[in-house]
Design a protein around this motif. Structure first.
Motif, PDB file in Angstrom:
ATOM      1  N   TYR A  55      10.304  33.240   0.868  1.00 25.38           N
ATOM      2  CA  TYR A  55       9.241  32.238   0.954  1.00 25.38           C
ATOM      3  C   TYR A  55       9.205  31.366  -0.296  1.00 25.38           C
ATOM      4  CZ  TYR A  55       4.541  30.279   0.712  1.00 25.38           C
ATOM      5  OH  TYR A  55       3.483  29.414   0.563  1.00 25.38           O
ATOM      6  N   ALA A  56       9.181  31.983  -1.472  1.00 23.15           N
ATOM      7  CA  ALA A  56       9.048  31.227  -2.722  1.00 23.15           C
ATOM      8  C   ALA A  56      10.250  30.327  -2.965  1.00 23.15           C
ATOM      9  CB  ALA A  56       8.860  32.189  -3.893  1.00 23.15           C
ATOM     10  N   TYR A  57      11.430  30.795  -2.629  1.00 24.69           N
ATOM     11  CA  TYR A  57      12.651  30.008  -2.824  1.00 24.69           C
ATOM     12  C   TYR A  57      12.551  28.665  -2.085  1.00 24.69           C
ATOM     13  CZ  TYR A  57      17.703  28.917  -2.744  1.00 24.69           C
ATOM     14  OH  TYR A  57      18.936  28.308  -2.881  1.00 24.69           O
ATOM     15  N   HIS A  58      12.026  28.721  -0.876  1.00 25.89           N
ATOM     16  CA  HIS A  58      11.963  27.497  -0.061  1.00 25.89           C
ATOM     17  C   HIS A  58      10.698  26.682  -0.317  1.00 25.89           C
ATOM     18  CE1 HIS A  58      14.957  29.952   2.116  1.00 25.89           C
ATOM     19  NE2 HIS A  58      15.476  28.786   2.441  1.00 25.89           N
ATOM     20  N   LYS A  59       9.529  27.315  -0.247  1.00 22.48           N
ATOM     21  CA  LYS A  59       8.283  26.562  -0.343  1.00 22.48           C
ATOM     22  C   LYS A  59       7.971  26.114  -1.764  1.00 22.48           C
ATOM     23  CE  LYS A  59       5.472  25.674   2.130  1.00 22.48           C
ATOM     24  NZ  LYS A  59       5.243  24.367   2.808  1.00 22.48           N
ATOM     25  N   ASN A  60       8.199  26.970  -2.750  1.00 21.23           N
ATOM     26  CA  ASN A  60       7.876  26.617  -4.135  1.00 21.23           C
ATOM     27  C   ASN A  60       9.067  26.054  -4.895  1.00 21.23           C
ATOM     28  OD1 ASN A  60       5.349  27.721  -3.586  1.00 21.23           O
ATOM     29  ND2 ASN A  60       5.904  29.735  -4.367  1.00 21.23           N
ATOM     30  N   GLY A  61      10.225  26.084  -4.249  1.00 23.42           N
ATOM     31  CA  GLY A  61      11.438  25.597  -4.890  1.00 23.42           C
ATOM     32  C   GLY A  61      12.019  24.386  -4.183  1.00 23.42           C
ATOM     33  N   LEU A  62      12.768  24.632  -3.121  1.00 19.36           N
ATOM     34  CA  LEU A  62      13.468  23.539  -2.446  1.00 19.36           C
ATOM     35  C   LEU A  62      12.524  22.456  -1.938  1.00 19.36           C
ATOM     36  CD1 LEU A  62      16.264  25.328  -0.352  1.00 19.36           C
ATOM     37  CD2 LEU A  62      16.486  24.116  -2.527  1.00 19.36           C
ATOM     38  N   ASP A  63      11.403  22.848  -1.344  1.00 14.55           N
ATOM     39  CA  ASP A  63      10.482  21.854  -0.781  1.00 14.55           C
ATOM     40  C   ASP A  63       9.760  21.040  -1.854  1.00 14.55           C
ATOM     41  OD1 ASP A  63      11.119  22.460   1.819  1.00 14.55           O
ATOM     42  OD2 ASP A  63       9.431  23.820   2.135  1.00 14.55           O
ATOM     43  N   TYR A  64       9.864  21.478  -3.083  1.00 14.05           N
ATOM     44  CA  TYR A  64       9.237  20.778  -4.211  1.00 14.05           C
ATOM     45  C   TYR A  64      10.256  19.947  -4.986  1.00 14.05           C
ATOM     46  CZ  TYR A  64       6.136  20.281  -8.308  1.00 14.05           C
ATOM     47  OH  TYR A  64       5.352  19.795  -9.329  1.00 14.05           O
ATOM     48  N   MET A  65      11.531  20.051  -4.577  1.00 17.79           N
ATOM     49  CA  MET A  65      12.623  19.434  -5.330  1.00 17.79           C
ATOM     50  C   MET A  65      12.483  17.920  -5.422  1.00 17.79           C
ATOM     51  SD  MET A  65      15.361  20.760  -6.901  1.00 17.79           S
ATOM     52  CE  MET A  65      15.821  22.250  -6.033  1.00 17.79           C
ATOM     53  N   ALA A  66      12.037  17.286  -4.351  1.00 13.26           N
ATOM     54  CA  ALA A  66      11.921  15.827  -4.357  1.00 13.26           C
ATOM     55  C   ALA A  66      10.806  15.348  -5.281  1.00 13.26           C
ATOM     56  CB  ALA A  66      11.671  15.309  -2.940  1.00 13.26           C
ATOM     57  N   ASP A  67       9.805  16.180  -5.525  1.00 12.91           N
ATOM     58  CA  ASP A  67       8.678  15.798  -6.384  1.00 12.91           C
ATOM     59  C   ASP A  67       9.007  15.987  -7.862  1.00 12.91           C
ATOM     60  OD1 ASP A  67       7.042  15.178  -4.189  1.00 12.91           O
ATOM     61  OD2 ASP A  67       6.441  17.267  -3.975  1.00 12.91           O
ATOM     62  N   ASN A  68       9.616  17.109  -8.185  1.00 11.66           N
ATOM     63  CA  ASN A  68       9.947  17.397  -9.583  1.00 11.66           C
ATOM     64  C   ASN A  68      11.118  18.368  -9.598  1.00 11.66           C
ATOM     65  OD1 ASN A  68      10.002  18.446 -12.298  1.00 11.66           O
ATOM     66  ND2 ASN A  68       7.906  17.695 -12.565  1.00 11.66           N
ATOM     67  N   THR A  69      12.310  17.810  -9.732  1.00 12.34           N
ATOM     68  CA  THR A  69      13.531  18.600  -9.605  1.00 12.34           C
ATOM     69  C   THR A  69      13.612  19.704 -10.657  1.00 12.34           C
ATOM     70  OG1 THR A  69      14.690  16.664  -8.721  1.00 12.34           O
ATOM     71  CG2 THR A  69      16.046  18.486  -9.504  1.00 12.34           C
TER      72      THR A  69
ATOM     73  N   THR B 261      15.459  36.766  15.457  1.00 13.69           N
ATOM     74  CA  THR B 261      15.720  36.904  14.016  1.00 13.69           C
ATOM     75  C   THR B 261      15.810  35.537  13.354  1.00 13.69           C
ATOM     76  OG1 THR B 261      16.885  39.005  14.375  1.00 13.69           O
ATOM     77  CG2 THR B 261      17.302  37.859  12.299  1.00 13.69           C
ATOM     78  N   ILE B 262      16.463  34.589  14.005  1.00 14.66           N
ATOM     79  CA  ILE B 262      16.545  33.220  13.488  1.00 14.66           C
ATOM     80  C   ILE B 262      15.160  32.601  13.383  1.00 14.66           C
ATOM     81  CG2 ILE B 262      17.254  30.871  14.129  1.00 14.66           C
ATOM     82  CD1 ILE B 262      19.839  32.153  15.285  1.00 14.66           C
ATOM     83  N   ILE B 263      14.368  32.734  14.439  1.00 17.59           N
ATOM     84  CA  ILE B 263      13.013  32.173  14.439  1.00 17.59           C
ATOM     85  C   ILE B 263      12.162  32.840  13.358  1.00 17.59           C
ATOM     86  CG2 ILE B 263      10.885  31.935  15.788  1.00 17.59           C
ATOM     87  CD1 ILE B 263      12.727  31.755  18.301  1.00 17.59           C
ATOM     88  N   GLY B 264      12.310  34.159  13.209  1.00 16.03           N
ATOM     89  CA  GLY B 264      11.536  34.891  12.207  1.00 16.03           C
ATOM     90  C   GLY B 264      11.886  34.501  10.788  1.00 16.03           C
ATOM     91  N   LEU B 265      13.160  34.369  10.501  1.00 12.81           N
ATOM     92  CA  LEU B 265      13.576  33.972   9.148  1.00 12.81           C
ATOM     93  C   LEU B 265      13.130  32.549   8.845  1.00 12.81           C
ATOM     94  CD1 LEU B 265      17.133  35.574   9.048  1.00 12.81           C
ATOM     95  CD2 LEU B 265      15.169  36.228   7.638  1.00 12.81           C
TER      96      LEU B 265
ATOM     97  N   GLU C  31       5.821  30.375   5.662  1.00 13.22           N
ATOM     98  CA  GLU C  31       4.588  31.133   5.489  1.00 13.22           C
ATOM     99  C   GLU C  31       4.938  32.547   5.066  1.00 13.22           C
ATOM    100  OE1 GLU C  31       0.670  32.563   8.083  1.00 13.22           O
ATOM    101  OE2 GLU C  31       2.460  31.806   9.091  1.00 13.22           O
ATOM    102  N   LEU C  32       4.292  33.052   4.054  1.00 14.19           N
ATOM    103  CA  LEU C  32       4.542  34.410   3.581  1.00 14.19           C
ATOM    104  C   LEU C  32       4.227  35.407   4.694  1.00 14.19           C
ATOM    105  CD1 LEU C  32       5.459  35.963   1.072  1.00 14.19           C
ATOM    106  CD2 LEU C  32       3.063  36.151   0.388  1.00 14.19           C
ATOM    107  N   GLY C  33       5.224  36.149   5.096  1.00 17.44           N
ATOM    108  CA  GLY C  33       5.048  37.092   6.196  1.00 17.44           C
ATOM    109  C   GLY C  33       5.047  36.455   7.566  1.00 17.44           C
ATOM    110  N   GLY C  34       5.361  35.172   7.649  1.00 15.67           N
ATOM    111  CA  GLY C  34       5.286  34.452   8.920  1.00 15.67           C
ATOM    112  C   GLY C  34       6.284  34.906   9.962  1.00 15.67           C
ATOM    113  N   GLY C  35       7.325  35.592   9.532  1.00 21.37           N
ATOM    114  CA  GLY C  35       8.352  35.996  10.481  1.00 21.37           C
ATOM    115  C   GLY C  35       8.112  37.326  11.162  1.00 21.37           C
ATOM    116  N   GLU C  36       7.113  38.074  10.704  1.00 17.26           N
ATOM    117  CA  GLU C  36       6.939  39.443  11.196  1.00 17.26           C
ATOM    118  C   GLU C  36       6.743  39.554  12.708  1.00 17.26           C
ATOM    119  OE1 GLU C  36       4.342  41.991   9.050  1.00 17.26           O
ATOM    120  OE2 GLU C  36       5.224  41.510   7.093  1.00 17.26           O
TER     121      GLU C  36
END
Length: 294
Positions: free
Chosen positions: A207-221, A142-146, A152-157
Motif C-alpha cells: 500500500y505505502a509503496y504505491h499510495k505514498n510513493g508512486l502516486d505522489y511522484m508527480a507532485d514531489n519526486t 488474486t489480481i483484483i485483490g493485489l 486501500e490498506l487491507g483492501g484486497g482481503e
C-alpha cells in the motif's frame, strides 16, 4: 478502485461490470503441434472467460479495468490433457502520469488441465468444474485483490478470501498447486501468505509503496522517492521474521527493474542503506541493485 468501492458503498448501489482487461497468449511450440485449431479456440475462450466474467459487484468503467495478461506455455498435449505453465502479470496506472506500474508477476509451473474444444467455461464459486477454471478464477481474484491493496490498506482481503474459497474447493479434487504439499511457491502458499497476519508488513509495504510513493511522484519526486526508500525498509523486518519468504520474492520479481530505474536517475537521495537492505532481502536481484546510484 478504492474510490469506486467507497462511492458505491456510500450510495448503496450494487451495479456489476467486468473488472479485467486481460490478454491471453498460448505458446504451444514445445508440443510440435502449435498450429492445431484447439489452441486458437482455447485462447479465444480464455480471453472471453477472463474479460466477460463478472468477478465482483463493483461498477467498473472500461478505462478502469485492470490490465493483466496470461502467457500459457503448453509443453505437451495428449487428447484432452494439457501439460503447461502460466505466467501471470498485472499492472495499474500511477496517478497524474501515463505510467503503468507492475503489480503482480508470477510464473505458475503447476498448471496441468483438461480441456475439450468449445467446452463451456463458467465460474461457479460453489463447485469445482475443472482445474482450468479454478486456476484462472484464482488468479482473477488474486489480481483484483493485489490491485485493491495498492489503493486501500487491507483492501484486497475480500478478494483473497474468495481465492481461498477456490483453493479449498479445488484441493478436494486436485493436489498440484492447491495443497500444503505443493511446495513453497504454489497457489496454496501464495493465498495463505496473503491472508496471514504474519505478513502484515507485506500488505503495509504494498500500500505505502504505491499510495505514498508512486502516486505522489508527480507532485514531489524527491519526497516520493524518499517515501519509497523508507517503505522498502519494511522488507528488512519481514526478512528478520521470515527469511527468504515467498511474498518478498513475488514482490521483487515484479518490482526489481522499476526500483532500479527509479533510484538510478532523477532527484538524488541517500540510498546507501537502501542498497544494503535490498541486497539482503532480495540477493538474487543484485544485478538490478548494482544499477542504483549511491
Amino acid at each position: 478502485m478504492y474510490k469506486l468501492i467507497v462511492f458505491f458503498l456510500f450510495c448503496g448501489i450494487g451495479l456489476q461490470a467486468q473488472e479485467l482487461n486481460c490478454s491471453v497468449t498460448i505458446n504451444a511450440e514445445q508440443t510440435g503441434q502449435s498450429n492445431l485449431q484447439v489452441f486458437r479456440t482455447l485462447k479465444s475462450e480464455l480471453t472471453e472467460f477472463m474479460n466477460n466474467t463478472t468477478w465482483t459487484d463493483l461498477n467498473v468503467k472500461q478505462q478502469e479495468r485492470i490490465d493483466c495478461s496470461l502467457v500459457i506455455i503448453v509443453s505437451n498435449i495428449n487428447s484432452d490433457s494439457f501439460t503447461a505453465s502460466v505466467q501471470i502479470q498485472s499492472s495499474r496506472p500511477v496517478f497524474n502520469s501515463t505510467y503503468n506500474t507492475p503489480v503482480f508477476n508470477f510464473n505458475d509451473k503447476q498448471f496441468n488441465f483438461r480441456y475439450t474444444e468449445f467446452q463451456p467455461l463458467n465460474y461457479n464459486p460453489n463447485n469445482f468444474d475443472s482445474n482450468l477454471i479454478s486456476v484462472l478464477s484464482f488468479y482473477a481474484y488474486t489480481i483484483i485483490g493485489l490491485d485493491a491493496s495498492t489503493y486501500e490498506l487491507g483492501g484486497g482481503e475480500p478478494y483473497f478470501e474468495e481465492a481461498k474459497r477456490i483453493v479449498n474447493t479445488a484441493q478436494q479434487q486436485v493436489s498440484d498447486g492447491w495443497s500444503a504439499q505443493s511446495g513453497t511457491q504454489s497457489r496454496y502458499r501464495l493465498n495463505q501468505d496473503l491472508l496471514s497476519p504474519n505478513f502484515r508488513e507485506f500488505s503495509n509495504a504494498l500500500y505505502a509503496y504505491h499510495k505514498n510513493g508512486l502516486d505522489y511522484m508527480a507532485d514531489n519526486t524527491k519526497e516520493a522517492k524518499q517515501s519509497i526508500a523508507v517503505t522498502l525498509q519494511l522488507f528488512n523486518q519481514l526478512y528478520s521474521n521470515r527469511p527468504n519468504n515467498f511474498l518478498s520474492r513475488v514482490f521483487f520479481d515484479t518490482k526489481a527493474e522499476e526500483i532500479a530505474s527509479m533510484f538510478s536517475g532523477g532527484p538524488q537521495i541517500n540510498v546507501s542503506n537502501l542498497v544494503t537492505v535490498l541486497n539482503k532481502v532480495a540477493p538474487t536481484k543484485s544485478s538490478y541493485w548494482q544499477q542504483i546510484k549511491l
